[in-house]
Design an enzyme around this catalytic site. Structure first.
Site, PDB file in Angstrom:
ATOM      1  N   SER A  88       0.711  -4.679  -7.519  1.00  0.00           N
ATOM      2  CA  SER A  88      -0.440  -4.492  -8.283  1.00  0.00           C
ATOM      3  C   SER A  88      -0.331  -5.327  -9.706  1.00  0.00           C
ATOM      4  O   SER A  88       0.709  -5.441 -10.354  1.00  0.00           O
ATOM      5  CB  SER A  88      -0.742  -3.086  -8.800  1.00  0.00           C
ATOM      6  OG  SER A  88      -0.607  -2.429  -7.642  1.00  0.00           O
TER       7      SER A  88
HETATM    8  N1  SAM Z   1       2.956   0.178  -5.727  1.00  0.00           N
HETATM    9  C1  SAM Z   1       3.161  -1.008  -5.183  1.00  0.00           C
HETATM   10  C2  SAM Z   1       4.064  -1.977  -6.237  1.00  0.00           C
HETATM   11  O1  SAM Z   1       4.162  -1.382  -7.362  1.00  0.00           O
HETATM   12  O2  SAM Z   1       4.085  -3.070  -5.953  1.00  0.00           O
HETATM   13  C3  SAM Z   1       1.990  -1.940  -4.904  1.00  0.00           C
HETATM   14  C4  SAM Z   1       1.566  -1.317  -3.364  1.00  0.00           C
HETATM   15  S1  SAM Z   1       0.556  -2.620  -2.588  1.00  0.00           S
HETATM   16  C5  SAM Z   1      -1.035  -2.659  -3.610  1.00  0.00           C
HETATM   17  C6  SAM Z   1       0.053  -1.321  -1.335  1.00  0.00           C
HETATM   18  C7  SAM Z   1       0.984  -0.896  -0.494  1.00  0.00           C
HETATM   19  O3  SAM Z   1       0.568   0.182   0.301  1.00  0.00           O
HETATM   20  C8  SAM Z   1       1.414  -1.921   0.481  1.00  0.00           C
HETATM   21  O4  SAM Z   1       2.910  -2.237   0.512  1.00  0.00           O
HETATM   22  C9  SAM Z   1       1.141  -1.281   1.903  1.00  0.00           C
HETATM   23  O5  SAM Z   1       1.710  -1.576   2.891  1.00  0.00           O
HETATM   24  C10 SAM Z   1       1.098   0.318   1.639  1.00  0.00           C
HETATM   25  N2  SAM Z   1       0.493   1.121   2.423  1.00  0.00           N
HETATM   26  C11 SAM Z   1      -0.877   1.000   2.934  1.00  0.00           C
HETATM   27  N3  SAM Z   1      -1.022   1.996   3.574  1.00  0.00           N
HETATM   28  C12 SAM Z   1      -0.273   2.999   3.778  1.00  0.00           C
HETATM   29  C13 SAM Z   1       0.148   4.217   3.831  1.00  0.00           C
HETATM   30  N4  SAM Z   1      -0.874   5.070   4.877  1.00  0.00           N
HETATM   31  N5  SAM Z   1       1.110   4.818   3.592  1.00  0.00           N
HETATM   32  C14 SAM Z   1       2.212   4.110   2.914  1.00  0.00           C
HETATM   33  N6  SAM Z   1       2.052   3.194   2.513  1.00  0.00           N
HETATM   34  C15 SAM Z   1       0.779   2.403   2.641  1.00  0.00           C
END
Ligand code: SAM
Length: 212
Positions: free
Chosen positions: A59
């Site tokens: 992000s």
């Molecule tokens: N917090 C992260 C960082 O600091 O880099 C950014 C995360 S990225 C924008 C969103 C993440 O959410 C992705 O890695 C994706 O695979 C994960 N994701 C999507 N749906 C999810 C779910 N139901 N449970 C857990 N993770 C999920």
């Protein structure tokens, strides 16, 4: 390494309105360049989201700072993060003295980030699975942060929040979302504040978007 760039980033976030000194201090200390792919390192301290592979992103620092500030945290608070991704958000929380629980659904991302946490000595409890149903075993949480865009507010996450706790979650369609800052006032009573125009990758799961 990159100390000057990190301090410039802190100044930029402070100019953009972030004023929680604990958040700014953590942004100034966590080495974001260690959480991005090698080819992206020279962009690590720009205030932009970056690709981390597998169609996912780390992000934007402003978004990380804004969401973290919105949780109104104190050291030792227990926070659940949905969407571990690169691990940067979790590392910021850890630096702030928070007990962090973080769930990632994509196994490749989960295992790479787990290794990175171990390598850097970042103590975050992690799990690979569907975060839309939360992590009941360690509930209730003082804060829950969802770092992917959801079509709704998962009821499991509302349940697993402590009374007085805050849930920060982007809700909308797959292209743009409103950031909801939800405070649990009582078991079934919530205050919801909307902050417009954020954009996240989709939250996929039982209480999120269906997988294609
Ligand atoms: N917090 C992260 C960082 O600091 O880099 C950014 C995360 S990225 C924008 C969103 C993440 O959410 C992705 O890695 C994706 O695979 C994960 N994701 C999507 N749906 C999810 C779910 N139901 N449970 C857990 N993770 C999920």
């Amino acid at each position: 390494m990159y100390e000057r760039e990190r301090l410039e980033l802190v100044d930029k976030l402070s100019e953009k309105g972030i004023n929680d000194i604990f958040v700014l201090k953590a942004i100034g200390e966590v080495e974001r360049h260690l959480f991005v792919p090698k080819a992206m390192k020279h962009h690590a301290y720009k205030d932009i989201a970056l690709p981390i592979g597998y169609g996912q992103t780390i992000s934007q620092p402003y978004t990380v700072a804004f969401m973290t500030e919105a949780l109104m945290l104190k050291p030792k608070f227990k926070v659940l993060e949905i969407g571990t991704g690169s691990g940067y958000q979790a590392a910021i929380l850890f630096k702030m003295g928070i007990q962090v629980y973080s769930i990632e659904r994509q196994f490749e991302i989960y295992s790479a980030t787990r290794k990175l946490f171990d390598h850097l000595g970042i103590h975050v409890n992690t799990k690979c699975g569907d975060g839309t149903i939360g992590w009941d075993e360690f509930a209730p949480y003082n804060g829950i942060i969802v770092t992917a865009g959801s079509p709704n507010i998962p009821s499991s996450l509302k349940k697993q929040l402590l009374i007085g706790g805050k849930l920060v979650i982007p809700v909308g369609d797959k292209n743009s979302q409103i950031l909801k800052i939800i405070t649990k006032l009582d078991e079934d009573e919530f205050d919801i504040m909307d902050v417009p125009q954020f954009s996240f990758v989709p939250l996929i799961g039982r209480e999120g978007w269906n997988q294609k």
